[in-house]
Design an enzyme around this catalytic site. Structure first.
Site, PDB file in Angstrom:
ATOM      1  N   ASP A 256       0.839  -1.201   0.000  1.00 41.22           N
ATOM      2  CA  ASP A 256       0.000   0.000   0.000  1.00 41.22           C
ATOM      3  C   ASP A 256       0.872   1.248   0.000  1.00 41.22           C
ATOM      4  O   ASP A 256       0.952   1.984   0.982  1.00 41.22           O
ATOM      5  CB  ASP A 256      -0.973  -0.016   1.180  1.00 41.22           C
ATOM      6  CG  ASP A 256      -2.096   0.991   0.985  1.00 41.22           C
ATOM      7  OD1 ASP A 256      -2.115   1.646  -0.077  1.00 41.22           O
ATOM      8  OD2 ASP A 256      -2.947   1.136   1.870  1.00 41.22           O
TER       9      ASP A 256
ATOM     10  N   ASN B 164      -7.073  -2.048   8.212  1.00 42.84           N
ATOM     11  CA  ASN B 164      -7.228  -1.048   9.263  1.00 42.84           C
ATOM     12  C   ASN B 164      -7.631   0.328   8.730  1.00 42.84           C
ATOM     13  O   ASN B 164      -7.626   1.295   9.464  1.00 42.84           O
ATOM     14  CB  ASN B 164      -5.926  -0.945  10.075  1.00 42.84           C
ATOM     15  CG  ASN B 164      -4.734  -0.596   9.210  1.00 42.84           C
ATOM     16  OD1 ASN B 164      -4.854  -0.462   7.990  1.00 42.84           O
ATOM     17  ND2 ASN B 164      -3.583  -0.462   9.829  1.00 42.84           N
ATOM     18  N   HIS B 165      -7.977   0.405   7.460  1.00 41.78           N
ATOM     19  CA  HIS B 165      -8.368   1.699   6.897  1.00 41.78           C
ATOM     20  C   HIS B 165      -9.735   2.142   7.422  1.00 41.78           C
ATOM     21  O   HIS B 165     -10.607   1.333   7.663  1.00 41.78           O
ATOM     22  CB  HIS B 165      -8.394   1.611   5.367  1.00 41.78           C
ATOM     23  CG  HIS B 165      -7.024   1.468   4.786  1.00 41.78           C
ATOM     24  ND1 HIS B 165      -6.795   1.239   3.459  1.00 41.78           N
ATOM     25  CD2 HIS B 165      -5.814   1.518   5.381  1.00 41.78           C
ATOM     26  CE1 HIS B 165      -5.494   1.158   3.250  1.00 41.78           C
ATOM     27  NE2 HIS B 165      -4.875   1.322   4.400  1.00 41.78           N
ATOM     28  N   PHE B 166      -9.861   3.435   7.576  1.00 43.28           N
ATOM     29  CA  PHE B 166     -11.126   3.957   8.105  1.00 43.28           C
ATOM     30  C   PHE B 166     -11.291   5.422   7.764  1.00 43.28           C
ATOM     31  O   PHE B 166     -10.334   6.097   7.361  1.00 43.28           O
ATOM     32  CB  PHE B 166     -11.180   3.792   9.637  1.00 43.28           C
ATOM     33  CG  PHE B 166     -10.116   4.569  10.368  1.00 43.28           C
ATOM     34  CD1 PHE B 166     -10.262   5.927  10.616  1.00 43.28           C
ATOM     35  CD2 PHE B 166      -8.940   3.952  10.795  1.00 43.28           C
ATOM     36  CE1 PHE B 166      -9.289   6.652  11.290  1.00 43.28           C
ATOM     37  CE2 PHE B 166      -7.956   4.665  11.464  1.00 43.28           C
ATOM     38  CZ  PHE B 166      -8.130   6.020  11.705  1.00 43.28           C
TER      39      PHE B 166
ATOM     40  N   HIS C  59       2.756   6.925   5.719  1.00 44.38           N
ATOM     41  CA  HIS C  59       3.576   6.017   6.542  1.00 44.38           C
ATOM     42  C   HIS C  59       4.094   4.778   5.806  1.00 44.38           C
ATOM     43  O   HIS C  59       4.752   3.951   6.419  1.00 44.38           O
ATOM     44  CB  HIS C  59       2.851   5.640   7.838  1.00 44.38           C
ATOM     45  CG  HIS C  59       1.445   5.179   7.653  1.00 44.38           C
ATOM     46  ND1 HIS C  59       0.364   5.869   8.154  1.00 44.38           N
ATOM     47  CD2 HIS C  59       0.935   4.109   7.011  1.00 44.38           C
ATOM     48  CE1 HIS C  59      -0.746   5.229   7.843  1.00 44.38           C
ATOM     49  NE2 HIS C  59      -0.433   4.158   7.152  1.00 44.38           N
TER      50      HIS C  59
ATOM     51  N   HIS D 204       2.848   5.102  13.649  1.00 41.87           N
ATOM     52  CA  HIS D 204       1.695   5.624  12.889  1.00 41.87           C
ATOM     53  C   HIS D 204       0.368   5.248  13.533  1.00 41.87           C
ATOM     54  O   HIS D 204      -0.685   5.577  13.019  1.00 41.87           O
ATOM     55  CB  HIS D 204       1.748   5.162  11.438  1.00 41.87           C
ATOM     56  CG  HIS D 204       1.286   3.758  11.221  1.00 41.87           C
ATOM     57  ND1 HIS D 204       1.720   2.704  11.970  1.00 41.87           N
ATOM     58  CD2 HIS D 204       0.402   3.243  10.335  1.00 41.87           C
ATOM     59  CE1 HIS D 204       1.124   1.597  11.538  1.00 41.87           C
ATOM     60  NE2 HIS D 204       0.323   1.892  10.563  1.00 41.87           N
ATOM     61  N   GLY D 205       0.420   4.553  14.660  1.00 43.29           N
ATOM     62  CA  GLY D 205      -0.820   4.175  15.332  1.00 43.29           C
ATOM     63  C   GLY D 205      -0.517   3.278  16.512  1.00 43.29           C
ATOM     64  O   GLY D 205       0.633   3.179  16.942  1.00 43.29           O
TER      65      GLY D 205
END
EC number: 6.5.1.8
Length: 384
Positions: free
Chosen positions: A103, A160-162, A262, A314-315
């Site tokens: 990605d 995990n995209h949102f 990221h 990044h999270g």
DNA sequence: ATGTAC
């Protein structure tokens, strides 16, 4: 496609500073005796309290031993993947497309929706979003004067995209918040997605186990495609925000406050810096979200972050593999409760497996990760 | 994380 909408009561903290990362603080005790830490080029930014899977450390170490790798850094949210996620890897002479993954360009864009907090009607937006089901179903024509390589511009994808509507919970530094354009009375929109199938397609074309020789025709061709993926990933995030606001009847255009990537490759004076799930600490404020049950942090990194290759988490980072989530917490929830969070936000997602795979339980505590990033400097001080 | 096949 996965479409997760966390509405209302999500909050943004403004952290005044991240820790000053000025010394190697390695937590590689599992490898005691196996190598001389002083001579290794592998650093893990963590603490004893910050749980980390052994597999992730093994993967990080393996990456650090690839030919041409000068230094590999694992951030506190490090977790295993095809390659470890939460890493920054510096190499010379060799470029490894798989070290940033499929990605390419994935990142976070934070927008001001222009909608006043008191005008926000959670139930109304939830029904409206449930009616559309998928962002793919909202038409959007490419407004850019360049052919779009993404099949459906303005879509989130899976994993995990949102997209999450948020509002500011607490401001630590009023001046910084003001300069970033963060308004406490406004609804913000955080979009996390990337270049969809385009990045995947690029990786499949350029992936070779030995990597690409820097300066070679292949490496140049990869970089050109990579740069295009970055450009379109930002546009994809913007398009998703535009579609959402238009669908929800928002009058104004979303205003971009912050954007960070990221998964990308950066040419630096020291070599080729591969980031996979890590964000640059040298480009101003960054947004670090937790799981859907926790807060998002807006952070202003300090300047001296060389020890982590100028990178930040990044999270929160995964704690459980996607495949095991559903069976572990299936009994705990019913159809409705899995769609609510501890922050009283609502989740709109039509894919049950995805709802469980991305459940808050599957993620680390973001405050723990933030704590490591911050404490890292506090306990150390001095200069590198 | 993705698109596609099962």
């Amino acid at each position: 496609m996965f479409f997760l909408m966390r509405t209302a009561c999500c909050r943004v903290f403004l952290y005044p500073f991240l820790g000053k990362m000025t010394e190697v603080w390695a937590e590689l005790s599992a490898y005691e005796g196996e190598f001389d830490l002083e001579k290794e080029n592998c650093i893990l930014i963590s603490s004893g309290k910050n749980w980390m899977e052994q597999a992730a450390k093994d993967q990080l170490l393996a990456v650090s031993r690839l030919p041409g790798v000068v230094k590999a850094v694992g951030l506190p949210d490090l977790h295993p993947g095809r390659i470890p996620v939460g890493t920054a890897v510096l190499s010379r002479g060799v470029l490894y497309p798989h070290l940033l993954g499929n990605d390419i360009g994935c990142g976070m864009s934070l927008f001001d929706t222009g909608v006043k907090k008191k005008k926000f009607k959670q139930e109304k937006w939830v029904s409206r979003l449930e009616a559309v089901r998928e962002l793919e179903d909202i038409p959007f024509s490419n407004p850019y004067e360049e052919e779009c390589p993404i099949r459906d511009l303005g879509t989130l994808g899976g994993g995990n995209h949102f997209a999450e509507f948020q509002c500011v919970e607490r401001i630590y530094d009023q001046e910084a918040a003001g300069s970033l354009g963060l308004c406490a009375d406004r609804i913000l929109l955080l979009v996390h997605c990337g270049s969809r199938g385009y990045g995947q397609e690029i990786l499949s074309r350029f992936w070779v186990p030995e990597g690409l020789a820097d300066g070679s025709e292949q490496a140049e061709a990869y970089m050109a495609e990579h740069d295009r993926a970055l450009r379109w990933a930002v546009r994809n995030r913007r398009a998703a925000a535009q579609k959402l606001l238009a669908w929800l009847g928002g009058a104004s255009e979303p205003e971009l406050l912050m954007d960070s990537c990221h998964n990308y490759l950066e040419r630096t004076k020291d070599g080729l810096l591969h980031r996979k799930g890590s964000v640059s600490a040298s480009k101003g404020a960054v947004v670090i979200p937790g799981s859907r049950g926790s807060l998002t942090y807006v952070c202003i990194p300090r300047e001296d972050t060389a020890v982590s290759l100028n990178s930040l988490s990044h999270g929160a980072g995964r704690k459980w593999a996607r495949s095991i989530c559903k069976s572990r917490i299936d009994q705990k929830y019913d159809r409705d409760s899995i769609r609510c969070t501890g922050l009283k936000s609502r989740v709109v997602c039509h894919d049950t497996n995805l709802l469980f795979a991305e459940a808050p339980e599957a993620y680390k505590n973001v405050e723990q990760v933030m704590g490591v990033l911050q404490e890292y400097g506090q306990r150390i001080g001095g200069s590198l």
